[in-house]
Motif scaffolding. Structure first.
Motif, mmCIF file in Angstrom:
data_model
loop_
_atom_site.group_PDB
_atom_site.id
_atom_site.type_symbol
_atom_site.label_atom_id
_atom_site.label_comp_id
_atom_site.label_asym_id
_atom_site.label_seq_id
_atom_site.Cartn_x
_atom_site.Cartn_y
_atom_site.Cartn_z
ATOM 1 N N LEU A 18 0.829 -1.237 0.018
ATOM 2 C CA LEU A 18 -0.093 0.100 -0.006
ATOM 3 C C LEU A 18 0.916 1.336 -0.057
ATOM 4 O O LEU A 18 0.469 2.135 -0.621
ATOM 5 C CB LEU A 18 -0.949 0.085 1.185
ATOM 6 C CG LEU A 18 -2.180 -1.196 1.038
ATOM 7 C CD1 LEU A 18 -2.870 -0.966 2.421
ATOM 8 C CD2 LEU A 18 -3.176 -0.519 -0.048
ATOM 9 N N VAL A 19 2.078 1.056 0.642
ATOM 10 C CA VAL A 19 2.919 2.549 0.734
ATOM 11 C C VAL A 19 3.339 2.296 -0.670
ATOM 12 O O VAL A 19 3.617 3.753 -1.408
ATOM 13 C CB VAL A 19 4.066 2.244 1.633
ATOM 14 C CG1 VAL A 19 5.054 3.383 1.220
ATOM 15 C CG2 VAL A 19 3.455 2.187 3.056
ATOM 16 N N PHE A 20 3.755 1.393 -1.347
ATOM 17 C CA PHE A 20 4.498 1.443 -2.965
ATOM 18 C C PHE A 20 3.200 2.300 -3.762
ATOM 19 O O PHE A 20 3.790 3.033 -4.332
ATOM 20 C CB PHE A 20 4.565 -0.193 -3.308
ATOM 21 C CG PHE A 20 5.354 -0.130 -4.570
ATOM 22 C CD1 PHE A 20 6.622 -0.243 -5.013
ATOM 23 C CD2 PHE A 20 4.332 -0.187 -5.727
ATOM 24 C CE1 PHE A 20 6.959 -0.260 -6.324
ATOM 25 C CE2 PHE A 20 4.722 -0.251 -7.197
ATOM 26 C CZ PHE A 20 6.162 -0.312 -7.250
ATOM 27 N N TYR A 27 2.901 10.607 -7.235
ATOM 28 C CA TYR A 27 3.756 11.175 -8.412
ATOM 29 C C TYR A 27 2.516 11.193 -9.561
ATOM 30 O O TYR A 27 2.861 11.918 -10.345
ATOM 31 C CB TYR A 27 4.834 10.391 -8.669
ATOM 32 C CG TYR A 27 6.145 10.991 -8.130
ATOM 33 C CD1 TYR A 27 7.045 11.474 -9.345
ATOM 34 C CD2 TYR A 27 6.451 11.280 -7.194
ATOM 35 C CE1 TYR A 27 8.027 12.257 -8.961
ATOM 36 C CE2 TYR A 27 7.700 11.743 -6.544
ATOM 37 C CZ TYR A 27 8.536 12.273 -7.661
ATOM 38 O OH TYR A 27 9.645 13.062 -6.983
ATOM 39 N N MET A 28 1.922 10.550 -9.375
ATOM 40 C CA MET A 28 0.608 10.381 -10.400
ATOM 41 C C MET A 28 -0.092 11.865 -10.572
ATOM 42 O O MET A 28 -0.418 12.469 -11.552
ATOM 43 C CB MET A 28 -0.472 9.194 -10.064
ATOM 44 C CG MET A 28 -1.842 9.349 -11.059
ATOM 45 S SD MET A 28 -2.886 8.286 -10.643
ATOM 46 C CE MET A 28 -3.467 8.966 -9.174
ATOM 47 N N ILE A 29 -0.178 12.402 -9.286
ATOM 48 C CA ILE A 29 -0.936 13.658 -8.949
ATOM 49 C C ILE A 29 0.206 14.856 -9.680
ATOM 50 O O ILE A 29 -0.545 15.745 -10.380
ATOM 51 C CB ILE A 29 -1.124 13.986 -7.775
ATOM 52 C CG1 ILE A 29 -2.058 13.013 -7.202
ATOM 53 C CG2 ILE A 29 -1.816 15.362 -7.460
ATOM 54 C CD1 ILE A 29 -2.336 12.902 -5.557
ATOM 55 N N LEU A 208 9.975 3.011 -4.331
ATOM 56 C CA LEU A 208 10.123 2.660 -5.883
ATOM 57 C C LEU A 208 8.876 3.106 -6.433
ATOM 58 O O LEU A 208 8.759 3.497 -7.743
ATOM 59 C CB LEU A 208 10.361 1.142 -5.871
ATOM 60 C CG LEU A 208 11.769 0.555 -6.184
ATOM 61 C CD1 LEU A 208 11.998 -0.780 -6.164
ATOM 62 C CD2 LEU A 208 12.374 1.305 -7.394
ATOM 63 N N GLY A 209 7.872 3.188 -5.685
ATOM 64 C CA GLY A 209 6.405 3.670 -6.296
ATOM 65 C C GLY A 209 6.720 4.888 -7.109
ATOM 66 O O GLY A 209 5.762 5.212 -8.117
ATOM 67 N N ALA A 215 7.015 6.104 -14.679
ATOM 68 C CA ALA A 215 7.224 5.276 -15.910
ATOM 69 C C ALA A 215 5.982 4.922 -16.480
ATOM 70 O O ALA A 215 6.066 4.829 -17.495
ATOM 71 C CB ALA A 215 8.176 4.509 -15.604
ATOM 72 N N LEU A 216 4.978 4.522 -15.495
ATOM 73 C CA LEU A 216 3.903 3.748 -16.219
ATOM 74 C C LEU A 216 2.843 4.743 -16.523
ATOM 75 O O LEU A 216 1.873 4.610 -17.316
ATOM 76 C CB LEU A 216 3.523 2.679 -15.117
ATOM 77 C CG LEU A 216 4.509 1.613 -14.717
ATOM 78 C CD1 LEU A 216 3.621 0.669 -13.969
ATOM 79 C CD2 LEU A 216 4.688 0.866 -16.177
#
Length: 545
Positions: A18-20, A27-29, A208-209, A215-216
């Protein structure tokens, strides 16, 4: 102490996942507007080749024998389409009230675009230190979870704000950056409550998330825009963040004692392991209370300012490429939105892998005493700044050669991964006792490129090859100058003002947490800890860069 047998999936494993995902959400935001703005703005009315209207700087008419490398396929695959495949709720609402749905795109000039792209970082630095303080008082579950989900819920408002006025969108982005800044420092506190010292290196891989999120999400957002419309990117962010938050509320608790479903053996193991370090933690806190922070010596420290300068240059280069890559590939090389997202995301995976590999090299050099610690740090600074600057300089000279531009933009982003073994690690080297303070102090300064760079790009313009050449030359010069200064004057030796008589009381694992920065963070590295226990000598020491 031997670890007792656990049944099923441990609570710590659930927390890691869940932290990942939580860092990927964070970062999506911050990056979603970087790519949506490509589809949001109105097509340029000033670029023509003869009587043929084009949408990108390196357009080559069919049949032209130019050596420029552009994709010679159907024009519709290159030019961004304004005809959404799926109409958005916002467009339906505007049509219902007989308002302009802006089907041709927003008429924002380059300067206004720069304000929108940089607004997230205007106040982002303010909440870095308060994030840790609030987590200690109210718990990481509340602070980290609320920081992410409120940022995601604000995404639902982004399309309406854009249709209303670009200044409203800027205000929302500023508030998003302010709120999301709480997340990173808040997580350090939870690691201390949940993770035994000999497992913290493994746990911090959840950071790493952030890198995987960049990247994704770039390719994913490009696909969403291509098949629906740009508004649905913000809808996706809001929905995905909400789903994550529901899972966060149900599965995550601030301590093992508060968790109602944790196995008794796991709770006993965690609490007994953390009890081993409780006395040393109390002793360290007592030492810090007895001796105040040497602010004057820190501010006047040459070693400190050389590290800040190197990070300034590296972040200027990283944020310029990360923020502007979608616009560059679209405006100059005419890539469609899916390819733009893919080419913008790949460099960050390469950067993460390079950081890991280079950290192994740095550890090997230190472990076998093949190079001094300062030498290793300078080598990292040379790669993340000077070599990075050289690649950006070549990028500036790439013109309409899309293959060359893609290669060197990827290389420039990749070598920045050395910052975690170089300047960032320097903060812990020169003062383990005040590493957290040094990180906060440097972070408040080095966040500035995050919003200055987009403004400069907006002032210079982002449509022609010549404009981008100037942008990349400025970036290259900043990187190389900062890197050369770091190479000449950096010092990673323990500073006299550290004043820590008992360094053994400062746990390596806490130093790992101190090195995680919300401004730079995207991936982990493995580094050496001289006084680490033998059974933990191969553990990863993660640092966000």
């Amino acid at each position: 102490m031997a670890k007792e047998k656990e049944v099923g999936i441990s609570a710590r494993s659930t927390l890691w996942y869940l932290v990942f995902v939580g860092f990927a959400v964070n970062y999506m935001i911050r990056i979603n507007t970087n790519i949506t703005i490509v589809a949001m703005i109105k097509q340029s009315e000033t670029e023509f080749v003869g009587e043929v209207k084009v949408d990108y700087a390196c357009y080559v008419p069919i049949g032209n024998g130019s050596e420029a490398l552009t994709t010679q396929t159907e024009g519709s695959s290159l030019l961004r389409s304004r005809e959404s495949r799926v109409i958005s709720p916002e467009q339906l609402l505007l049509t219902l009230f007989n308002l302009d749905p802006q089907k041709e795109g927003f008429d924002w000039n380059d300067y206004q675009q720069g304000l929108i792209l940089g607004a997230f970082y205007w106040l982002h630095w303010i909440t870095q230190i308060p994030g840790g303080i609030l987590a200690r008082r109210y718990g990481t579950k509340l602070v980290f979870g609320a920081s992410n989900v409120i940022g995601c819920w604000m995404c639902f408002l982004m399309p309406i704000a854009a249709y209303w006025d670009y200044r409203v969108l800027v205000v929302l982005r500023v508030l998003q950056g302010l709120i999301c800044g709480l997340a990173w420092p808040a997580m350090h506190h939870m690691a201390g409550q949940w993770i035994p010292p000999n497992e913290r290196s493994k746990f911090v891989t959840a950071y790493l998330g952030s890198s995987v999120g960049v990247a994704l999400n770039f390719p994913l957002f490009g696909f969403i825009i291509s098949w629906t419309s740009w508004e649905y990117v913000y809808h996706f962010c809001g929905i995905f963040g909400t789903v994550w938050y529901v899972a966060w509320l149900y599965f995550v608790y601030d301590s093992p004692a508060e968790h109602p479903r944790i196995h008794a053996n796991e709770r006993k193991y965690i609490e007994s392991s953390l009890g081993i370090t409780a006395q040393s933690t109390a002793r360290r806190e007592q030492q810090q209370q007895e001796q105040g922070t040497p602010w004057r010596k820190i501010i006047l420290s040459r070693a400190m300012w050389m590290t800040i300068i190197a990070q300034w240059g590296g972040i200027w280069g990283l944020f310029t490429l990360m923020t502007q890559a979608p616009t560059y590939f679209n405006n100059v090389h005419g890539w469609n939105i899916e390819m733009t997202g893919l080419l913008s995301g790949i460099p960050h995976l390469c950067r993460m892998l390079f950081a890991y590999v280079f950290s192994i090299v740095g550890d090997h050099l230190l472990k076998h005493e093949l190079m001094s610690r300062t030498g290793v740090r300078k080598m990292g600074g040379t790669l993340c700044c000077v070599v990075n600057g050289i690649f950006v300089f070549i990028l500036a000279s790439s013109g309409c050669n899309s293959l060359m531009a893609t290669i060197f933009l990827t290389l420039a982003t990749t070598v920045h991964g050395a910052v975690s073994t170089g300047p960032l690690a320097n903060l812990v080297d020169m003062s383990p006792r005040y590493a957290g303070i040094l990180l906060g102090f440097s972070g408040m300064i080095t966040v500035v490129p995050g919003f200055v760079s987009p403004i400069i790009v907006g002032m210079l313009g982002n449509h022609t090859v010549e404009q981008w050449r100037i942008i990349f030359l400025i970036t290259s010069g900043t990187l190389i100058i900062c890197g050369l200064l770091y190479m000449a004057f950096a010092d990673s030796t323990l500073q006299p003002w550290n004043s820590c008589e008992d360094l053994s009381s400062v746990h390596d694992d806490e130093l790992k947490g101190l090195k995680i920065s919300p401004l730079n963070a995207t991936f982990p590295e493995k580094q050496e800890a001289d006084d680490q226990k033998e059974d933990d000598s191969v553990a990863l020491r993660l640092s966000s860069v």
